[in-house]
Structure formats: C-alpha cells, structure tokens
Design a protein around this motif. Structure first.
Motif, PDB file in Angstrom:
ATOM      1  N   PRO A  63     132.293 -44.211  31.881  1.00 31.87           N
ATOM      2  CA  PRO A  63     133.253 -42.850  31.573  1.00 31.87           C
ATOM      3  C   PRO A  63     132.122 -41.962  29.926  1.00 31.87           C
ATOM      4  CG  PRO A  63     134.357 -45.004  32.550  1.00 31.87           C
ATOM      5  CD  PRO A  63     132.367 -45.293  32.359  1.00 31.87           C
ATOM      6  N   LEU A  64     133.078 -41.853  29.585  1.00 29.22           N
ATOM      7  CA  LEU A  64     132.291 -40.810  29.106  1.00 29.22           C
ATOM      8  C   LEU A  64     133.006 -41.018  27.341  1.00 29.22           C
ATOM      9  CD1 LEU A  64     130.252 -39.010  27.702  1.00 29.22           C
ATOM     10  CD2 LEU A  64     132.078 -37.026  28.531  1.00 29.22           C
ATOM     11  N   GLU A  65     132.443 -41.509  26.264  1.00 25.43           N
ATOM     12  CA  GLU A  65     132.786 -42.632  24.789  1.00 25.43           C
ATOM     13  C   GLU A  65     132.424 -42.122  24.172  1.00 25.43           C
ATOM     14  OE1 GLU A  65     133.320 -46.663  25.940  1.00 25.43           O
ATOM     15  OE2 GLU A  65     134.995 -46.174  26.697  1.00 25.43           O
ATOM     16  N   VAL A  66     132.579 -41.988  22.514  1.00 23.63           N
ATOM     17  CA  VAL A  66     132.642 -41.618  21.693  1.00 23.63           C
ATOM     18  C   VAL A  66     131.224 -42.722  21.431  1.00 23.63           C
ATOM     19  CG1 VAL A  66     132.173 -41.538  18.810  1.00 23.63           C
ATOM     20  CG2 VAL A  66     133.994 -40.675  20.493  1.00 23.63           C
ATOM     21  N   PRO A  67     130.035 -42.398  21.507  1.00 26.59           N
ATOM     22  CA  PRO A  67     128.496 -43.725  21.162  1.00 26.59           C
ATOM     23  C   PRO A  67     128.250 -44.194  19.765  1.00 26.59           C
ATOM     24  CG  PRO A  67     128.510 -40.976  20.520  1.00 26.59           C
ATOM     25  CD  PRO A  67     129.281 -40.963  21.296  1.00 26.59           C
ATOM     26  N   THR A  68     128.049 -45.787  19.996  1.00 26.79           N
ATOM     27  CA  THR A  68     128.871 -46.849  18.945  1.00 26.79           C
ATOM     28  C   THR A  68     127.147 -46.463  18.446  1.00 26.79           C
ATOM     29  OG1 THR A  68     128.779 -47.918  20.198  1.00 26.79           O
ATOM     30  CG2 THR A  68     130.678 -46.960  19.194  1.00 26.79           C
ATOM     31  N   ASP A  69     125.958 -46.053  19.494  1.00 23.54           N
ATOM     32  CA  ASP A  69     124.712 -46.384  19.092  1.00 23.54           C
ATOM     33  C   ASP A  69     123.678 -45.210  18.824  1.00 23.54           C
ATOM     34  OD1 ASP A  69     125.687 -49.829  18.093  1.00 23.54           O
ATOM     35  OD2 ASP A  69     125.023 -49.526  20.971  1.00 23.54           O
ATOM     36  N   CYS A  70     122.975 -45.576  17.690  1.00 26.18           N
ATOM     37  CA  CYS A  70     121.953 -44.789  17.283  1.00 26.18           C
ATOM     38  C   CYS A  70     121.000 -44.828  18.379  1.00 26.18           C
ATOM     39  CB  CYS A  70     122.097 -43.795  16.283  1.00 26.18           C
ATOM     40  SG  CYS A  70     120.242 -42.696  16.012  1.00 26.18           S
TER      41      CYS A  70
END
Length: 268
Positions: free
Chosen positions: A258-265
């Motif tokens: 599922p497409l979500e706001v990423p939390t890691d770089c």
C-alpha cells in the motif's frame, strides 16, 4: 439462376477453395470494422490489479529531454526486472500538453496490446502534468496501476508566468499552460484524481524551477516533500530523477505494498 448453375458446375475442390476465400474476406471486413469502431486493448473500465505490476513509462519534463530519466529507467529495470521506457514527446516537448498526453495514451495502448497486465507511469516536472491529463481525459483512470510524479507543477510555476511576461509571444504552448491560473490548470483542478489510483507526488523544497515547490501538491495523492523524509537533502529540481533517495522512494512506490507516506530516508 446463372450463378446457381455456375456454382453447380464447379468441382467440390473448387467450391471449397472459393468458400475459404469468402470466409477470409468476411473476417478481414470484420477486423476493419472493429478497428474503425475504436476497439482498444487498454481497459476502459475498472482498475488494474495492484498485485500484477507491468511496464513503467517515464514522461520527460518541459523540452522533452530524455537524459534526465534514462538513469532512473535503468535503475527500475535493474531493481525490478520490469520494462521501463522513457517516452519521446511530440515535437520538441514544449507544445500543447494535451498533445503530449496523447503520446502517453498511445504508449499505454501499445503496452496493453503487447499483453501488459498493467502500466505504471512516472512523470518528471511538466511530465507529471501530462500524466495528470492522461488520467483525467485519456482513460488513465482505468489503465494506470500507480503514478509517481517528481517536481510536477500541478498548480503552475512562477517561472512560466515570468517567462511569458518578460518576452511576450516567446512562451510556447506548454509554457503558457504551466503558468499559475492558466485555463488548463483551472480545468484540471476541477477534475480530482480517482480515489482508487495510488499516486505519489514528490518534490524538493530546494526547487527553483517549480515555484513555489509545493505546487507539486495534489489532492488525493500521497504528497511528500523530499526534506520531510530526508532532512538536509540538497537535491534541486534537476536532481530529482537521479537523486539516490528519490530513486528509492520511486522504487518503493512502484511495488505492491500500500502506498503510504515514507518514514525512512532510504538511499543506496
């Protein structure tokens, strides 16, 4: 009577041969009629299966330069094993964005004709607006599995407005269309993206080409400022297609999760 007599006078073998010719002729006419009716391989209803990723089509920005996206396309092919093609836009890539959307639509149709289960689109800069047009007006709402846009001036860019003001008449069609408040952008603002279409819009706060940078924000999409995920990242507009962190975000978005706001770089 004459035709009946003529047919009756033919040998069985001759009759069989002529019957085969007639069947082939009818089949050809049917195929021509279907083509004239506009039968398409690309779906015109429903949505692609998220678990069946297909080819990725990359749409260049203003001016149509493909070099900026070649590296990203190669990385997608390497990491996923999928086909990734950078499109050649009509003319010099500064013409009517509606015509550029038609180029994308034709490429999508070709992909489906060749048996693709779905199509993903990556639009860079003005190429993101082209993807937006395709989704709203060219059937992309039923044909795109996922869309990713990079630094796309969804609400226009002050640079286009300034260019038209400084040199009247020297701003090509796409330049006029990318000015904030243009009739094209106003119309698109009234056409929301489908809630069933996963869409990731990424931009950099250091963008001096698309101004303001958050012009890339799109209602209904997962909107991500690069520095929100990777604080201190120095990528400018022209760096978006090749920046390692952006590339990883794109690869994540083209997956099946599922497409979500990423939390890691994530960068390699």
């Amino acid at each position: 009577m004459r035709i009946t007599a003529w047919w009756g006078g033919l040998s069985p073998r001759r009759r069989l041969m002529l019957s085969g010719v007639a069947v082939a002729a009818v089949a050809g006419l049917v195929a021509i009629a279907a083509a004239a009716a506009g039968t398409n391989a690309a779906p015109e209803a429903g949505t692609p299966d998220q678990n069946r990723p297909g080819p990725v089509l990359l749409v260049p920005g203003y001016g149509g330069g493909q070099g900026a996206l070649d590296e990203l396309a190669a990385r997608i092919r390497q990491a996923t094993g999928r086909t990734a093609e950078v499109l050649t836009l009509a003319g010099d890539g500064t013409g009517d964005l509606v015509e550029q959307a038609a180029v994308l639509a034709a490429a999508v149709e070709k992909a489906y004709e060749q048996g693709a289960p779905s199509v993903d689109v990556v639009g860079y800069s003005a190429g993101g607006v082209v993807a937006r047009l395709w989704v709203s007006r060219e059937g992309g709402a039923h044909q795109a599995r996922r869309v990713v846009t990079l630094g796309a001036p969804m609400h226009g860019t002050g640079l286009a407005a300034a260019g038209g003001a400084l040199v009247p008449g020297a701003c090509p069609a796409a330049c006029v269309q990318l000015a904030p408040g243009s009739s094209l952008l106003q119309e698109l603002a009234k056409e929301p993206i489908p809630p069933t279409l996963p869409w990731l819009s990424i931009w950099t706060e250091r963008d001096e080409t698309v101004t303001p940078p958050d012009s890339a924000r799109l209602d209904g999409a997962v909107n991500v400022a690069l520095q929100q995920v990777c604080p201190g990242n120095q990528a400018a507009h022209g760096d978006l297609p090749t920046d390692p962190a952006v590339t990883e975000l794109v690869l994540q978005a083209l997956g099946t999760s599922p497409l979500e706001v990423p939390t890691d770089c994530l960068s390699s």
